[in-house]
Design an enzyme around this catalytic site. Sequence first.
Site, PDB file in Angstrom:
ATOM      1  N   HIS A  80      42.170  45.165  40.853  1.00 36.83           N
ATOM      2  CA  HIS A  80      40.810  44.936  41.334  1.00 36.83           C
ATOM      3  C   HIS A  80      40.648  45.377  42.772  1.00 36.83           C
ATOM      4  O   HIS A  80      41.606  45.400  43.555  1.00 36.83           O
ATOM      5  CB  HIS A  80      40.372  43.475  41.131  1.00 36.83           C
ATOM      6  CG  HIS A  80      41.170  42.455  41.880  1.00 36.83           C
ATOM      7  ND1 HIS A  80      40.886  42.098  43.174  1.00 36.83           N
ATOM      8  CD2 HIS A  80      42.229  41.687  41.503  1.00 36.83           C
ATOM      9  CE1 HIS A  80      41.734  41.151  43.573  1.00 36.83           C
ATOM     10  NE2 HIS A  80      42.565  40.891  42.591  1.00 36.83           N
ATOM     11  N   ASP A  82      38.262  44.172  45.065  1.00 41.55           N
ATOM     12  CA  ASP A  82      37.736  43.201  46.026  1.00 41.55           C
ATOM     13  C   ASP A  82      38.842  42.323  46.585  1.00 41.55           C
ATOM     14  O   ASP A  82      39.938  42.218  46.011  1.00 41.55           O
ATOM     15  CB  ASP A  82      36.635  42.351  45.388  1.00 41.55           C
ATOM     16  CG  ASP A  82      37.131  41.564  44.185  1.00 41.55           C
ATOM     17  OD1 ASP A  82      37.909  42.113  43.370  1.00 41.55           O
ATOM     18  OD2 ASP A  82      36.749  40.386  44.034  1.00 41.55           O
ATOM     19  N   ASP A 111      47.132  41.619  47.023  1.00 42.37           N
ATOM     20  CA  ASP A 111      46.108  41.135  46.103  1.00 42.37           C
ATOM     21  C   ASP A 111      44.776  41.807  46.413  1.00 42.37           C
ATOM     22  O   ASP A 111      43.972  41.265  47.151  1.00 42.37           O
ATOM     23  CB  ASP A 111      46.000  39.617  46.243  1.00 42.37           C
ATOM     24  CG  ASP A 111      45.043  38.992  45.252  1.00 42.37           C
ATOM     25  OD1 ASP A 111      44.734  39.638  44.236  1.00 42.37           O
ATOM     26  OD2 ASP A 111      44.599  37.859  45.496  1.00 42.37           O
ATOM     27  N   GLU A 145      36.683  40.317  40.932  1.00 43.68           N
ATOM     28  CA  GLU A 145      37.674  39.421  40.337  1.00 43.68           C
ATOM     29  C   GLU A 145      37.814  38.129  41.116  1.00 43.68           C
ATOM     30  O   GLU A 145      37.976  37.049  40.537  1.00 43.68           O
ATOM     31  CB  GLU A 145      39.026  40.142  40.257  1.00 43.68           C
ATOM     32  CG  GLU A 145      40.103  39.403  39.455  1.00 43.68           C
ATOM     33  CD  GLU A 145      40.966  38.465  40.285  1.00 43.68           C
ATOM     34  OE1 GLU A 145      41.791  37.748  39.705  1.00 43.68           O
ATOM     35  OE2 GLU A 145      40.804  38.437  41.538  1.00 43.68           O
ATOM     36  N   GLU A 146      37.747  38.225  42.450  1.00 51.02           N
ATOM     37  CA  GLU A 146      37.995  37.051  43.286  1.00 51.02           C
ATOM     38  C   GLU A 146      36.900  36.001  43.184  1.00 51.02           C
ATOM     39  O   GLU A 146      37.087  34.868  43.643  1.00 51.02           O
ATOM     40  CB  GLU A 146      38.166  37.479  44.748  1.00 51.02           C
ATOM     41  CG  GLU A 146      39.380  38.372  45.012  1.00 51.02           C
ATOM     42  CD  GLU A 146      40.706  37.657  44.837  1.00 51.02           C
ATOM     43  OE1 GLU A 146      40.716  36.476  44.434  1.00 51.02           O
ATOM     44  OE2 GLU A 146      41.746  38.276  45.110  1.00 51.02           O
ATOM     45  N   ASP A 171      47.864  43.752  33.870  1.00 51.74           N
ATOM     46  CA  ASP A 171      47.107  43.444  35.081  1.00 51.74           C
ATOM     47  C   ASP A 171      48.065  42.913  36.142  1.00 51.74           C
ATOM     48  O   ASP A 171      49.278  42.776  35.906  1.00 51.74           O
ATOM     49  CB  ASP A 171      46.018  42.413  34.759  1.00 51.74           C
ATOM     50  CG  ASP A 171      44.915  42.327  35.807  1.00 51.74           C
ATOM     51  OD1 ASP A 171      44.952  43.098  36.781  1.00 51.74           O
ATOM     52  OD2 ASP A 171      44.012  41.484  35.649  1.00 51.74           O
ATOM     53  N   HIS A 416      45.867  35.089  49.656  1.00 54.29           N
ATOM     54  CA  HIS A 416      44.719  34.220  49.926  1.00 54.29           C
ATOM     55  C   HIS A 416      44.922  33.398  51.199  1.00 54.29           C
ATOM     56  O   HIS A 416      44.149  32.479  51.464  1.00 54.29           O
ATOM     57  CB  HIS A 416      44.414  33.285  48.749  1.00 54.29           C
ATOM     58  CG  HIS A 416      43.810  33.968  47.572  1.00 54.29           C
ATOM     59  ND1 HIS A 416      42.975  33.324  46.685  1.00 54.29           N
ATOM     60  CD2 HIS A 416      43.900  35.243  47.126  1.00 54.29           C
ATOM     61  CE1 HIS A 416      42.593  34.177  45.736  1.00 54.29           C
ATOM     62  NE2 HIS A 416      43.145  35.348  45.996  1.00 54.29           N
TER      63      HIS A 416
END
Length: 442
Positions: A80, A82, A111, A145-146, A171, A416
Amino acid sequence: MTTPAPSVVGKLQALVRIPTVSDRDRDRVDHEAFDRLLVELARQFPRLHAELELTRVGSHGLLFRWAGADDSRPVVLMAHLDVVPVEDGWTRPAFDAVVADGFVWGRGTLDDKGCVVGICEAVETLLARGFTPAQDVWLSFGCDEEVMGTSAQEAVEVLRARGVSPWFVLDEGGAVAHGAFPGVSTPIAVIGVAEKGVTSVELRAEGHGGHASTPARMGPTARIARAVMRLERSPFRSSLPAPTVELMRRMAPHAPPALRPLMANAARISPVLARALVLAGPESAAMTRTTAAVTTLSGSPALNVIAATAKAGVNIRIMVGDSVAGVLAHVRKAVGDEHVHLDVIESGEPSPISPFREDAAFSLLEETIGEVFADAVASPYVMMAATDSRHFTAICERVYRFAPFRMTKAQRESIHATDERIGVDDLADGVRWYATLIERIR
């Protein structure tokens, strides 16, 4: 004089420097940043964009088709575009993509722009060699996705409309994890064969409010505080699903001698082992049970005002074998207060468990791990976070989650959080892993 081709590190830096932060409120999204990212992606990977068929999905999602010699067993590789917002405390600026101490530092390096670049660089390299995959290879890059967005669901609908039934989907998710289990120094390459469901609820208490000089007993904030503590003291039951039992079995030869019998016999003594994992720390405890984390709190807008409404947001990750209905019943019983309302913000069941025993697709992932990461032990596991791939279970039985990068415990904890970073050499190994996987597809 020709200009040298940018290194894969330079390509990752170019993408990380574009802050594609997603938000549940579309009006707060910097759409221009996503526009720039797509332009940059095309600039960094020109062959891929020239030779593969592209379908746009959602606002900025991409779905590429690389036509293979056959299309009877297509494969989907996912990542992804984002990223999550940045908080204070970074050692190096989060969007500068600085290379230092052998790492590329920045939001999205792990990520999930590292996977985006790893996949694209592998495809770009193979295209330059004139390689044609044995089967169709689809690249699905979501843009939201986030924030649990819809671009991946739209990609699934495009594939469904075209009659595409993937042999397997891969994924982000697992990794070549170092220091993943107490006492185990051998890296464990964990492949997610399922993922926990995600449900978010809000505990809400209401009252009359008023001046802080005349408080009444058990006002909204007190009720919410009590509810939070009651939930904290009421953990969900622990258990070991089949992938976790297999993970224990495969790690057993590499564990401290005292733990080997316990882990090797995980299937027979799973209740005992589940309790031991709960005591070993939060990462291992989360492998055994549904978790509930209080993530947001709100009350009065001023220090001298009693809140008329107090709320606590709870993010729940539902273990394989549990259900949304069962989890909500547990929360209501734990809170035990009819004056605390439970509002469901979003809900999602755990994903099905993908095949991992004597399965050709899973074996292909294991063999590719063995070739690139010879020191690692490959194993299935239940992923604790959520990915876009959960939507692909609607069209595919085999949905796996693995990012082919070495990650220390500190790196995994940076996702994150602050100081997210990927090793320069590890990025190169990831490119080699994706290329090897594509070459081995039959």
